[in-house]
Write an enzyme that holds these catalytic residues in place. Structure first.
Site, PDB file in Angstrom:
ATOM      1  N   LYS A 144      19.218   5.300   9.174  1.00  0.00           N
ATOM      2  CA  LYS A 144      19.143   4.550  10.245  1.00  0.00           C
ATOM      3  C   LYS A 144      20.089   5.077  11.216  1.00  0.00           C
ATOM      4  CE  LYS A 144      21.884   1.051  11.235  1.00  0.00           C
ATOM      5  NZ  LYS A 144      21.966  -0.067  10.900  1.00  0.00           N
ATOM      6  N   SER A 145      19.595   4.870  12.538  1.00  0.00           N
ATOM      7  CA  SER A 145      20.489   5.218  13.839  1.00  0.00           C
ATOM      8  C   SER A 145      19.682   4.488  15.034  1.00  0.00           C
ATOM      9  CB  SER A 145      20.712   6.640  14.103  1.00  0.00           C
ATOM     10  OG  SER A 145      21.386   6.916  15.344  1.00  0.00           O
ATOM     11  N   VAL A 146      20.342   4.208  16.057  1.00  0.00           N
ATOM     12  CA  VAL A 146      19.754   3.734  17.344  1.00  0.00           C
ATOM     13  C   VAL A 146      20.205   4.671  18.288  1.00  0.00           C
ATOM     14  CG1 VAL A 146      19.535   1.158  16.694  1.00  0.00           C
ATOM     15  CG2 VAL A 146      21.495   2.177  17.849  1.00  0.00           C
ATOM     16  N   ARG A 151      21.047  11.366  17.182  1.00  0.00           N
ATOM     17  CA  ARG A 151      21.217  11.186  15.616  1.00  0.00           C
ATOM     18  C   ARG A 151      19.744  11.033  15.171  1.00  0.00           C
ATOM     19  NH1 ARG A 151      26.577   7.064  14.914  1.00  0.00           N
ATOM     20  NH2 ARG A 151      28.017   8.664  15.382  1.00  0.00           N
ATOM     21  N   ILE A 164      15.737   6.988   4.208  1.00  0.00           N
ATOM     22  CA  ILE A 164      15.085   6.172   5.333  1.00  0.00           C
ATOM     23  C   ILE A 164      16.570   5.940   6.153  1.00  0.00           C
ATOM     24  CG2 ILE A 164      13.210   5.223   4.608  1.00  0.00           C
ATOM     25  CD1 ILE A 164      14.713   2.874   3.599  1.00  0.00           C
ATOM     26  N   ASN A 182      19.038  13.639  12.511  1.00  0.00           N
ATOM     27  CA  ASN A 182      18.665  13.170  11.016  1.00  0.00           C
ATOM     28  C   ASN A 182      17.212  13.676  10.515  1.00  0.00           C
ATOM     29  OD1 ASN A 182      21.029  11.945  11.151  1.00  0.00           O
ATOM     30  ND2 ASN A 182      20.303   9.876  11.208  1.00  0.00           N
ATOM     31  N   ASP A 239      10.633   1.764   7.875  1.00  0.00           N
ATOM     32  CA  ASP A 239      11.229   0.809   6.740  1.00  0.00           C
ATOM     33  C   ASP A 239      11.773  -0.616   7.639  1.00  0.00           C
ATOM     34  OD1 ASP A 239      11.729   0.470   3.622  1.00  0.00           O
ATOM     35  OD2 ASP A 239      13.571  -0.221   5.134  1.00  0.00           O
ATOM     36  N   HIS A 249      12.173  -7.681  -1.988  1.00  0.00           N
ATOM     37  CA  HIS A 249      13.389  -7.199  -1.581  1.00  0.00           C
ATOM     38  C   HIS A 249      14.625  -7.216  -2.472  1.00  0.00           C
ATOM     39  CE1 HIS A 249      15.216  -6.795   2.739  1.00  0.00           C
ATOM     40  NE2 HIS A 249      16.250  -6.079   1.807  1.00  0.00           N
ATOM     41  N   LEU A 268      22.952   7.428   3.799  1.00  0.00           N
ATOM     42  CA  LEU A 268      24.235   7.976   4.458  1.00  0.00           C
ATOM     43  C   LEU A 268      25.572   7.015   4.127  1.00  0.00           C
ATOM     44  CD1 LEU A 268      23.006   8.806   8.052  1.00  0.00           C
ATOM     45  CD2 LEU A 268      22.833  10.360   5.936  1.00  0.00           C
TER      46      LEU A 268
HETATM   47  P1  NAD Z   1      22.659   4.475   6.560  1.00  0.00           P
HETATM   48  O1  NAD Z   1      23.026   4.963   5.340  1.00  0.00           O
HETATM   49  O2  NAD Z   1      21.223   5.020   7.090  1.00  0.00           O
HETATM   50  O3  NAD Z   1      23.671   4.440   7.618  1.00  0.00           O
HETATM   51  C1  NAD Z   1      23.452   4.133   8.967  1.00  0.00           C
HETATM   52  C2  NAD Z   1      24.531   4.188   9.795  1.00  0.00           C
HETATM   53  O4  NAD Z   1      25.096   5.583   9.778  1.00  0.00           O
HETATM   54  C3  NAD Z   1      24.368   4.104  11.122  1.00  0.00           C
HETATM   55  O5  NAD Z   1      24.662   2.922  11.574  1.00  0.00           O
HETATM   56  C4  NAD Z   1      25.291   5.115  11.762  1.00  0.00           C
HETATM   57  O6  NAD Z   1      26.792   4.197  11.840  1.00  0.00           O
HETATM   58  C5  NAD Z   1      25.710   6.164  10.960  1.00  0.00           C
HETATM   59  N1  NAD Z   1      24.756   7.352  11.289  1.00  0.00           N
HETATM   60  C6  NAD Z   1      23.510   7.472  11.051  1.00  0.00           C
HETATM   61  N2  NAD Z   1      23.049   8.723  11.586  1.00  0.00           N
HETATM   62  C7  NAD Z   1      24.320   9.300  11.901  1.00  0.00           C
HETATM   63  C8  NAD Z   1      24.713  10.814  12.289  1.00  0.00           C
HETATM   64  N3  NAD Z   1      23.500  11.708  12.289  1.00  0.00           N
HETATM   65  N4  NAD Z   1      26.037  10.873  12.492  1.00  0.00           N
HETATM   66  C9  NAD Z   1      26.685  10.243  12.215  1.00  0.00           C
HETATM   67  N5  NAD Z   1      26.576   8.817  11.917  1.00  0.00           N
HETATM   68  C10 NAD Z   1      25.377   8.430  11.746  1.00  0.00           C
HETATM   69  O7  NAD Z   1      22.712   3.006   6.444  1.00  0.00           O
HETATM   70  P2  NAD Z   1      21.670   1.743   6.302  1.00  0.00           P
HETATM   71  O8  NAD Z   1      21.139   1.430   7.556  1.00  0.00           O
HETATM   72  O9  NAD Z   1      22.337   0.808   5.551  1.00  0.00           O
HETATM   73  O10 NAD Z   1      20.247   2.271   5.380  1.00  0.00           O
HETATM   74  C11 NAD Z   1      19.251   2.667   6.042  1.00  0.00           C
HETATM   75  C12 NAD Z   1      18.042   1.858   5.977  1.00  0.00           C
HETATM   76  O11 NAD Z   1      17.849   1.445   4.469  1.00  0.00           O
HETATM   77  C13 NAD Z   1      18.137   0.594   6.523  1.00  0.00           C
HETATM   78  O12 NAD Z   1      17.974   0.573   7.922  1.00  0.00           O
HETATM   79  C14 NAD Z   1      17.144  -0.173   5.950  1.00  0.00           C
HETATM   80  O13 NAD Z   1      15.672   0.068   6.237  1.00  0.00           O
HETATM   81  C15 NAD Z   1      17.344   0.290   4.402  1.00  0.00           C
HETATM   82  N6  NAD Z   1      18.042  -0.889   3.626  1.00  0.00           N
HETATM   83  C16 NAD Z   1      17.402  -1.349   2.693  1.00  0.00           C
HETATM   84  C17 NAD Z   1      18.214  -2.156   1.770  1.00  0.00           C
HETATM   85  C18 NAD Z   1      17.611  -2.974   0.780  1.00  0.00           C
HETATM   86  O14 NAD Z   1      18.159  -3.988   0.235  1.00  0.00           O
HETATM   87  N7  NAD Z   1      16.381  -2.679   0.357  1.00  0.00           N
HETATM   88  C19 NAD Z   1      19.447  -2.369   2.175  1.00  0.00           C
HETATM   89  C20 NAD Z   1      20.112  -1.959   3.120  1.00  0.00           C
HETATM   90  C21 NAD Z   1      19.400  -0.714   3.858  1.00  0.00           C
END
Ligand code: NAD
Length: 277
Positions: free
Chosen positions: A233-235, A239, A231, A243, A48, A111, A193
């Site tokens: 996210k982590s880099v 993790r 969906i 996930n 995504d 979006h 998350l």
């Molecule tokens: P998320 O809820 O996926 O949380 C990501 C954060 O959680 C990471 O940066 C990290 O700090 C932590 N994390 C992830 N895996 C972990 C683990 N196993 N253990 C501990 N910490 C962990 O947040 P996000 O990135 O905001 O949302 C996911 C995806 O949703 C985005 O990357 C994007 O693709 C989508 N998104 C869409 C919109 C929209 O307006 N449509 C807005 C925000 C996000």
């Protein structure tokens, strides 16, 4: 490596989206290239991104370099607010396809509704053309409220395949999920998350301990059992793998209810008031 099987959720348009995918918001292009490559190596098959994330090129390169056939990957991108409008949208999709290095999207999303701009109906009409011409296999929306969804359905005759919305423990979005269920719209959870905030909740910690899993795994399991597409996210490679490893246990009804009862609210903007473009 053979990808472990992730269940697919059918879209009313005829294709299906993996229930678990990988998001790349706030990931700079070079890091997105690395993270998407790692996610594909681990077994994720749904990615995504969005035009506004400015990482479509890195995402597209990781997909191309993975050696996986394009049809094995479910690729989503999103149209940014300033590109709404019929002609603007037709130009924007080609720019996204070009940056991604592909000739079709699996899912194209508006979006944000951007209520003050009031262009999402014309935008969605352009999406219908994009779908009909094969540049997107499914079309949907993101951050749409019930009133926005009703307008799209009434004024275009097309039901969006997906609505991607902020959804996590503390924001279960019961009203929207019920509307989606009634109309055959798939609920996709962004910030599943809670951008990491859900992971420090004591209820999540308890449920996770009851299964010997991590808080992130417990939260993702809650989503999947609610029927949400997620969906995360982590880099961080560990993790990214953690996930993805959420298909070996199941929460009880009582654990599901405990998580659903967590208090909270939005972390991101309110779609009714988000008019940035
Ligand atoms: P998320 O809820 O996926 O949380 C990501 C954060 O959680 C990471 O940066 C990290 O700090 C932590 N994390 C992830 N895996 C972990 C683990 N196993 N253990 C501990 N910490 C962990 O947040 P996000 O990135 O905001 O949302 C996911 C995806 O949703 C985005 O990357 C994007 O693709 C989508 N998104 C869409 C919109 C929209 O307006 N449509 C807005 C925000 C996000």
């Amino acid at each position: 490596m053979t990808a472990p099987s992730v269940p697919s959720v059918p879209l009313h348009s005829g294709t299906a989206i993996p229930a678990l995918g990988f998001g790349v918001w706030q990931v700079p292009d070079a890091d997105a290239h690395r993270a998407v490559a790692e996610a594909l190596r681990v077994g994720y098959r749904s990615i995504d991104t969005a035009a506004v994330y400015q990482n479509e090129p890195g995402t597209g390169r990781a997909i191309a370099e993975s050696g996986l056939p394009r049809e094995q990957i479910f690729l989503t991108t999103k149209l940014w607010n300033s590109d709404q409008g019929f002609d603007e949208t037709l130009r924007a999709v080609d720019a996204s396809l070009d940056r991604l290095g592909t000739d079709y999207l699996d899912l194209y999303l508006i979006h944000w509704p951007v209520p003050e701009y009031d262009r999402y109906i014309d935008t969605f009409k352009a999406f219908e053309r994009i779908r009909d011409e094969g540049r997107a296999r499914a079309i949907g929306v993101s951050n749409f409220r019930v009133e926005d969804l009703r307008r799209v359905i009434d004024e275009t005759g097309t039901v969006p395949a997906v609505n991607q919305i902020e959804l996590h423990p503390g924001l279960p979005q019961d009203e929207l999920r019920a509307f989606h269920a009634e109309h055959g719209i798939v609920t996709e959870a962004w910030s599943p998350l809670g951008q990491g905030q859900s992971l420090t909740d004591p209820v999540i910690a308890e449920v996770a301990a009851e299964h010997g899993v991590t808080p992130a795994q417990a939260v993702l399991r809650w989503h999947l059992q609610l029927g949400n597409v997620v969906i995360p996210k982590s880099v961080t490679p560990a993790r990214i793998a953690e996930n993805f490893d959420v298909f070996g246990f199941e929460l009880t009804g009582e654990q599901m209810r405990r998580i659903s009862a967590i208090d909270g609210g939005r972390i991101g903007p309110d779609p009714a008031e988000f008019n940035l473009r």
